[in-house]
Design a protein around this motif. Structure first.
Motif, PDB file in Angstrom:
ATOM      1  N   ASP A   5      -3.491   4.478  -2.295  1.00  0.00           N
ATOM      2  CA  ASP A   5      -4.547   5.137  -1.534  1.00  0.00           C
ATOM      3  C   ASP A   5      -4.429   6.650  -1.763  1.00  0.00           C
ATOM      4  O   ASP A   5      -3.469   7.271  -1.315  1.00  0.00           O
ATOM      5  CB  ASP A   5      -4.408   4.807  -0.055  1.00  0.00           C
ATOM      6  CG  ASP A   5      -5.522   5.383   0.798  1.00  0.00           C
ATOM      7  OD1 ASP A   5      -6.224   6.310   0.345  1.00  0.00           O
ATOM      8  OD2 ASP A   5      -5.681   4.921   1.942  1.00  0.00           O
ATOM      9  N   THR A  20       0.836  -1.189   0.000  1.00  0.00           N
ATOM     10  CA  THR A  20       0.000   0.000   0.000  1.00  0.00           C
ATOM     11  C   THR A  20       0.876   1.246   0.000  1.00  0.00           C
ATOM     12  O   THR A  20       1.816   1.334   0.785  1.00  0.00           O
ATOM     13  CB  THR A  20      -0.920   0.022   1.236  1.00  0.00           C
ATOM     14  OG1 THR A  20      -1.734  -1.152   1.217  1.00  0.00           O
ATOM     15  CG2 THR A  20      -1.806   1.252   1.239  1.00  0.00           C
ATOM     16  N   ASP A  57     -13.806   2.375  -1.801  1.00  0.00           N
ATOM     17  CA  ASP A  57     -13.759   1.877  -0.429  1.00  0.00           C
ATOM     18  C   ASP A  57     -12.531   0.985  -0.270  1.00  0.00           C
ATOM     19  O   ASP A  57     -12.317   0.079  -1.081  1.00  0.00           O
ATOM     20  CB  ASP A  57     -15.052   1.096  -0.156  1.00  0.00           C
ATOM     21  CG  ASP A  57     -15.106   0.544   1.234  1.00  0.00           C
ATOM     22  OD1 ASP A  57     -14.648  -0.603   1.431  1.00  0.00           O
ATOM     23  OD2 ASP A  57     -15.608   1.256   2.121  1.00  0.00           O
ATOM     24  N   ALA A  58     -11.742   1.240   0.757  1.00  0.00           N
ATOM     25  CA  ALA A  58     -10.514   0.470   0.974  1.00  0.00           C
ATOM     26  C   ALA A  58     -10.806  -1.006   1.242  1.00  0.00           C
ATOM     27  O   ALA A  58     -10.102  -1.881   0.746  1.00  0.00           O
ATOM     28  CB  ALA A  58      -9.715   1.067   2.126  1.00  0.00           C
ATOM     29  N   ALA A  59     -11.856  -1.290   1.998  1.00  0.00           N
ATOM     30  CA  ALA A  59     -12.184  -2.684   2.307  1.00  0.00           C
ATOM     31  C   ALA A  59     -12.555  -3.450   1.039  1.00  0.00           C
ATOM     32  O   ALA A  59     -12.144  -4.608   0.856  1.00  0.00           O
ATOM     33  CB  ALA A  59     -13.317  -2.751   3.331  1.00  0.00           C
ATOM     34  N   LEU A  60     -13.322  -2.822   0.157  1.00  0.00           N
ATOM     35  CA  LEU A  60     -13.683  -3.458  -1.100  1.00  0.00           C
ATOM     36  C   LEU A  60     -12.444  -3.700  -1.976  1.00  0.00           C
ATOM     37  O   LEU A  60     -12.316  -4.739  -2.608  1.00  0.00           O
ATOM     38  CB  LEU A  60     -14.693  -2.608  -1.881  1.00  0.00           C
ATOM     39  CG  LEU A  60     -16.095  -2.508  -1.311  1.00  0.00           C
ATOM     40  CD1 LEU A  60     -16.923  -1.515  -2.112  1.00  0.00           C
ATOM     41  CD2 LEU A  60     -16.771  -3.869  -1.289  1.00  0.00           C
ATOM     42  N   HIS A 107      -9.314  -4.156  -0.965  1.00  0.00           N
ATOM     43  CA  HIS A 107      -8.513  -5.241  -0.410  1.00  0.00           C
ATOM     44  C   HIS A 107      -9.194  -6.607  -0.596  1.00  0.00           C
ATOM     45  O   HIS A 107      -8.531  -7.610  -0.807  1.00  0.00           O
ATOM     46  CB  HIS A 107      -8.135  -4.960   1.038  1.00  0.00           C
ATOM     47  CG  HIS A 107      -7.133  -3.847   1.142  1.00  0.00           C
ATOM     48  ND1 HIS A 107      -5.822  -4.007   0.807  1.00  0.00           N
ATOM     49  CD2 HIS A 107      -7.290  -2.565   1.494  1.00  0.00           C
ATOM     50  CE1 HIS A 107      -5.184  -2.853   0.977  1.00  0.00           C
ATOM     51  NE2 HIS A 107      -6.057  -1.965   1.387  1.00  0.00           N
ATOM     52  N   ALA A 108     -10.519  -6.625  -0.551  1.00  0.00           N
ATOM     53  CA  ALA A 108     -11.239  -7.879  -0.806  1.00  0.00           C
ATOM     54  C   ALA A 108     -11.064  -8.304  -2.266  1.00  0.00           C
ATOM     55  O   ALA A 108     -10.892  -9.482  -2.557  1.00  0.00           O
ATOM     56  CB  ALA A 108     -12.722  -7.712  -0.472  1.00  0.00           C
TER      57      ALA A 108
END
Length: 133
Positions: A64, A31, A120-123, A125-126
């Motif tokens: 990011d 990242t 969205d960071a979570a999306l 990374h998923a």
């Protein structure tokens, strides 16, 4: 028994008007976080950091840009160069959380066709997760 993975080391620096921090991850996804303004000096720093992370085994760079206020033409040029080089070498660059101004410029430059962009960071990374396997 699960082996304990060491916490990836984070580093940061300021190049021109750009604050850059990065984490080399052991899973092949690193990242890089950009803040403030991506200018010429920041572009040079970003290029060196991404090249170093790829040389150390990162197959994917999650960029990011949530706190990137804007970029100069030099900054935009650097993103095009990095995205193109990564794609041609079999690596991936993804962008996370661009603000409307940055996203608009990415669209004008056609970068949305070269890199995956996530709000969205979570999306992100998923979605990146399957690349690690």
């Amino acid at each position: 028994m699960n082996p304990i993975k060491p916490h990836p080391a984070s580093q940061s620096l300021v190049c021109g008007k750009t604050s850059i921090s990065w984490t080399l991850s052991l899973d092949g996804v690193s990242t890089v976080t950009l803040r403030d303004v991506l200018d010429s000096a920041g572009s040079d720093g970003l290029d060196r950091i991404v090249a170093s992370l790829v040389n150390k085994g990162s197959g994917c760079i999650a960029l990011d840009v949530e706190h990137l206020d804007r970029m100069t033409t030099a900054g935009a040029g650097a993103l095009i160069k990095i995205a193109t080089e990564m794609k041609h070498s079999g690596h991936e660059l993804v962008m996370i959380c661009p603000n409307p101004q940055v996203l608009g410029l990415l669209r004008i430059l056609g970068l949305e066709r070269e890199v995956r962009i996530f709000n969205d960071a979570a999306l992100a990374h998923a979605a990146i997760g399957p690349l690690r396997a």
